[in-house]
Every structure is written in structure tokens, then in C-alpha cells.
Scaffold this active site. Structure first.
Site, short mmCIF file in Angstrom:
data_model
loop_
_atom_site.label_atom_id
_atom_site.label_comp_id
_atom_site.label_asym_id
_atom_site.label_seq_id
_atom_site.Cartn_x
_atom_site.Cartn_y
_atom_site.Cartn_z
N ARG A 1 17.69 -26.16 13.71
CA ARG A 1 17.60 -24.75 14.08
C ARG A 1 18.69 -24.45 15.09
O ARG A 1 18.98 -25.27 15.98
CB ARG A 1 16.23 -24.43 14.71
CG ARG A 1 15.09 -24.30 13.72
CD ARG A 1 15.21 -23.07 12.81
NE ARG A 1 14.10 -22.98 11.86
CZ ARG A 1 14.11 -23.45 10.62
NH1 ARG A 1 15.18 -24.07 10.14
NH2 ARG A 1 13.06 -23.30 9.84
N GLU B 1 22.76 -16.76 13.59
CA GLU B 1 22.73 -16.70 12.12
C GLU B 1 21.80 -15.63 11.55
O GLU B 1 22.00 -15.20 10.41
CB GLU B 1 22.33 -18.06 11.55
CG GLU B 1 20.85 -18.39 11.76
CD GLU B 1 20.45 -19.71 11.13
OE1 GLU B 1 21.18 -20.69 11.30
OE2 GLU B 1 19.41 -19.76 10.47
N HIS C 1 22.80 -22.03 6.39
CA HIS C 1 21.39 -22.45 6.25
C HIS C 1 21.07 -22.81 4.79
O HIS C 1 20.11 -22.31 4.22
CB HIS C 1 20.47 -21.33 6.75
CG HIS C 1 19.18 -21.87 7.29
ND1 HIS C 1 18.65 -21.50 8.50
CD2 HIS C 1 18.32 -22.79 6.79
CE1 HIS C 1 17.51 -22.14 8.70
NE2 HIS C 1 17.29 -22.93 7.67
P1 NAD Z 1 8.95 -33.05 10.87
O1 NAD Z 1 7.84 -32.31 11.53
O2 NAD Z 1 8.65 -34.00 9.76
O3 NAD Z 1 9.79 -33.87 11.97
C1 NAD Z 1 10.14 -33.35 13.21
C2 NAD Z 1 10.22 -34.52 14.18
O4 NAD Z 1 10.70 -34.05 15.44
C3 NAD Z 1 8.85 -35.19 14.44
O5 NAD Z 1 8.94 -36.59 14.25
C4 NAD Z 1 8.56 -34.83 15.89
O6 NAD Z 1 7.80 -35.85 16.58
C5 NAD Z 1 9.97 -34.72 16.44
N1 NAD Z 1 10.03 -34.03 17.72
C6 NAD Z 1 9.22 -33.07 18.20
N2 NAD Z 1 9.59 -32.73 19.44
C7 NAD Z 1 10.66 -33.48 19.75
C8 NAD Z 1 11.48 -33.59 20.89
N3 NAD Z 1 11.27 -32.85 21.98
N4 NAD Z 1 12.50 -34.48 20.86
C9 NAD Z 1 12.71 -35.27 19.76
N5 NAD Z 1 11.95 -35.21 18.65
C10 NAD Z 1 10.94 -34.33 18.65
O7 NAD Z 1 9.99 -31.94 10.40
P2 NAD Z 1 11.11 -32.06 9.26
O8 NAD Z 1 10.53 -31.70 7.93
O9 NAD Z 1 11.82 -33.35 9.42
O10 NAD Z 1 12.07 -30.85 9.69
C11 NAD Z 1 12.81 -30.89 10.91
C12 NAD Z 1 13.42 -29.54 11.16
O11 NAD Z 1 14.42 -29.29 10.16
C13 NAD Z 1 12.44 -28.35 11.01
O12 NAD Z 1 11.79 -28.08 12.24
C14 NAD Z 1 13.34 -27.22 10.61
O13 NAD Z 1 13.69 -26.51 11.79
C15 NAD Z 1 14.59 -27.89 10.05
N6 NAD Z 1 14.83 -27.58 8.62
C16 NAD Z 1 16.06 -27.09 8.26
C17 NAD Z 1 16.32 -26.80 6.91
C18 NAD Z 1 17.66 -26.29 6.46
O14 NAD Z 1 17.76 -25.73 5.35
N7 NAD Z 1 18.71 -26.45 7.23
C19 NAD Z 1 15.32 -26.99 5.97
C20 NAD Z 1 14.10 -27.51 6.37
C21 NAD Z 1 13.85 -27.80 7.72
#
Ligand code: NAD
Length: 329
Positions: free
Chosen positions: A233, A262, A294
Site C-alpha cells: 500500500r 494513486e 496497482h
Molecule cells: P497477509 O495478511 O497474509 O500478510 C500480512 C502480513 O503482515 C502478516 O504476516 C502480518 O503478521 C504482517 N504484519 C502485520 N503488521 C506488521 C508490521 N507492523 N510489521 C511487519 N509485518 C506486519 O496479507 P497478504 O495477502 O500477504 O497481503 C499483504 C498486503 O498486500 C495487503 O495488506 C495489501 O495491502 C497488499 N496487496 C496488494 C495487491 C496489489 O495488487 N498490489 C494485491 C493484494 C494485496
């Protein structure tokens, strides 16, 4: 059950219409405009609305939705930072998301950004089209034998860690929880990760405590010549501090699929407009920065999984069942 989809593009319509044949009890309609405090009145008569990454599901939106009889917000994405969960609770609206439609889609895009920015593919593509076959300014580094730092090792971060491992990189990880599947990775503190990684890839969610995680202070702790990739994000990175770091030659390359400004741009063609904001333009002016819009999630496998899970979430709501895809305050 009737669902109104907001911010729908041709590919959304195609994938949800195709999937809908498997859910004959669900009626769907599509709107091009996005979900927000002004547009949400259009949801009158619908049981659920479906929003996306830029929908503004704030208190005002949720209040109006509840007045119009909507009881469910279906987010067709993983992130839910744009939903006021406290307000959803207050107005008795359940919120469901699609947590893991295709982690590999985003992780592969993250590695593509890292590779493309490192090897200046955005520059070389244009050069060769202009019959310029020179190489000056295109030199990259090998990833093999280097260290990747993965911030957030949930589904996408874990997939990125596996890709980096496959490239022969040493993998450092930072998360508030350790992922037991990543036995090849070494969990370290954030400071250690910043200080030792040649490639840093962000995969934690945007929350109050991760807002501007990458800022002047953390950039200073990074190795000189680091490659930074953000597919998570935009708010994770302070853009002005990033620009300052790029100017100070801190970064070898930067790849961004998400960035702070964005919201107005995402998935829109604004090529005939004079853009008001300058920070994105400033970022794009650097030869070692690549920005995509994105599109990390945008594979056919991911879209099929998103539409299936969204309908499954709706069915789950209809049956009054609890769901691991529900997000609550
Ligand atoms: P997820 O919930 O499986 O994993 C997120 C991880 O971040 C978890 O392991 C959590 O413990 C960790 N986390 C939480 N707080 C933290 C902190 N302060 N420091 C370090 N780690 C921390 O989520 P995911 O499916 O892997 O997705 C991750 C992110 O990717 C989403 O939140 C979303 O914003 C982004 N995303 C982007 C796209 C894109 O098209 N670019 C698509 C899907 C998701």
C-alpha cells in the site's frame, strides 16, 4: 440476494458475470462509479455492495448504506484500510474481503518490478525501439547471492520469499508473527533487515503502526544502493522522504506498484490531463524508478479466484454463517 458492484471495469464485469452462472440465487448489477458517500445512495434495494481498493467506505457511506437497507459490504480485494470497521459495526453491516486470491500474482509482480528496475528494462525497451542499442546507464546487479529483506511474511510476503530463495538469495524476514513455512528465511529485527538487505520488498498491511514505515529514519538505516519494492500500500512509504533518499543516491532502484497519490489515478486513463500533483511526476522523473498502476493482482487466475470468493462470501452471509473472510473492528 442482490449485489451492486461499484467501480467496475470491463474485466470485472467479464469475470463476475462468468462466475455468476454458478450462483443462480444471486442477482448482480454493475456501476462504473466508485463507492463513496455520494454514490452509495444508488444501493437502495440491494442487499450487498461490492467495493474495491479505492472505494471510500467511510462512516458516512456506511450510514447511508444502512439507511438504504444494505447489510453487507463485499470487498473484492485483500486490503480493507479504506473501510471504517467501527462504523460498520455501529450500523450493523458485515464486511467481508478476499484475503488470499493469488499471493503469487502479487509476489511475481514484486519480483518483476525488482528485476525491471534493477536492469532498467523501462529504459532499454524505449532505447531499442529508437534504434539506440547503447548500454550506458543500463548496468544492473546480480540478485544471485544477494540478500532479500521481506517485510511482512503473510501470504504474499511468503510467496515473494520463496521466489527470492529460488533466485539463490539469502532471505531475511521481519514480521510481528513468524511464518513456520519459511524455514529457509532468517527472522530479524526491522533495523537488522534494513541494514543488511540488498532488496527490500514490502508486504505488510497499511495500518496505523505501519503508516510511513519507510521514512527518512528507516531509509537512513538501509544499505547504500538498496533496491526497494512496494506492492502493498502506498501509505507504507513517505513519498517525500523516498524522493529525498533517491536524490541522496541511497537507492539503486525503486519499483512501486502502489504509491501515496494513486487514488485518483488507479485504473483510469488520465493521459490527456495535466496532473495536479507533482510528487508522482517527480518520482517518475528518476531514471531508476518504475511505477505500475496497482496491477500486482491482475492475472486471470487471481480474477477468477476473486469472483469465486466474493460470491462464496455472499452465500456465507445469506446462510448466516461465520467466515474467516469477515473483517471486524
Ligand atoms: P497477509 O495478511 O497474509 O500478510 C500480512 C502480513 O503482515 C502478516 O504476516 C502480518 O503478521 C504482517 N504484519 C502485520 N503488521 C506488521 C508490521 N507492523 N510489521 C511487519 N509485518 C506486519 O496479507 P497478504 O495477502 O500477504 O497481503 C499483504 C498486503 O498486500 C495487503 O495488506 C495489501 O495491502 C497488499 N496487496 C496488494 C495487491 C496489489 O495488487 N498490489 C494485491 C493484494 C494485496
Amino acid at each position: 440476494m442482490k449485489i451492486l458492484f461499484y467501480d467496475t471495469k470491463s474485466y470485472d464485469k467479464e469475470s463476475f458475470t462468468k462466475q455468476a452462472v454458478n450462483y443462480p440465487d444471486i442477482e448482480i448489477d454493475f456501476l462504473k462509479m466508485d463507492l463513496g458517500p455520494h454514490s452509495c445512495v444508488t444501493a437502495k434495494g440491494y442487499d450487498a455492495v461490492c467495493g474495491f481498493v479505492n472505494s471510500n467506505v467511510c462512516e458516512k457511506t456506511l450510514k447511508t448504506l444502512s439507511e438504504e437497507g444494505v447489510k453487507l459490504v463485499l470487498m473484492r480485494c485483500a486490503g480493507f484500510n479504506n473501510v471504517d470497521l467501527e462504523a460498520a459495526k455501529k450500523y450493523g453491516i458485515r464486511v467481508m474481503r478476499v484475503p488470499g486470491y493469488s499471493p503469487e500474482a502479487v509476489a511475481e509482480h514484486a519480483m518483476m518490478l525488482a528485476l525491471a528496475a534493477n536492469r532498467h528494462v523501462h529504459k532499454s525497451y524505449i532505447r531499442v525501439r529508437e534504434n539506440d542499442f547503447s548500454l550506458a546507464g543500463l548496468m544492473g546487479i546480480n540478485f544471485y547471492g544477494k540478500t532479500a529483506g521481506i517485510v511482512g511474511t503473510g501470504k504474499i510476503g511468503a510467496a515473494m520469499a520463496r521466489i527470492c530463495h529460488g533466485f539463490g538469495m539469502k532471505v531475511l524476514a521481519y514480521d510481528v508473527y513468524q511464518n513456520p513455512d519459511l524455514d529457509f528465511a532468517t527472522y530479524v529485527s526491522l533495523d537488522e533487515l534494513l541494514a543488511n538487505s540488498d532488496l527490500i520488498s514490502l508486504h505488510c498491511p497499511l495500518m496505523d503502526n505501519t503508516y510511513h514505515l519507510i521514512c527518512r529514519d528507516t531509509i537512513q538505516k538501509m544499505k547504500d544502493g538498496v533496491i526497494l519494492v512496494n506492492t502493498s500500500r502506498g501509505g507504507l512509504v513517505d513519498t517525500n522522504d523516498l524522493i529525498e533518499g533517491i536524490r541522496a543516491r541511497k537507492f539503486f532502484a525503486v519499483g512501486l506498484d502502489v504509491y501515496e497519490e494513486e487514488t485518483a489515478n488507479v485504473f483510469e486513463n488520465r493521459s490527456d490531463e495535466i496532473l495536479e500533483h507533482s510528487t508522482t511526476a517527480r518520482l517518475l522523473s528518476f531514471p531508476n524508478v518504475i511505477i505500475t498502476s496497482h496491477q500486482g493482482f491482475f492475472t486471470s487466475e487471481a480474477l477468477a479466484a476473486i469472483s469465486k470468493t466474493t460470491f462464496e462470501n455472499a452465500i456465507c452471509f445469506e446462510k448466516g454463517e461465520s467466515s474467516p473472510n469477515e473483517v471486524k473492528a
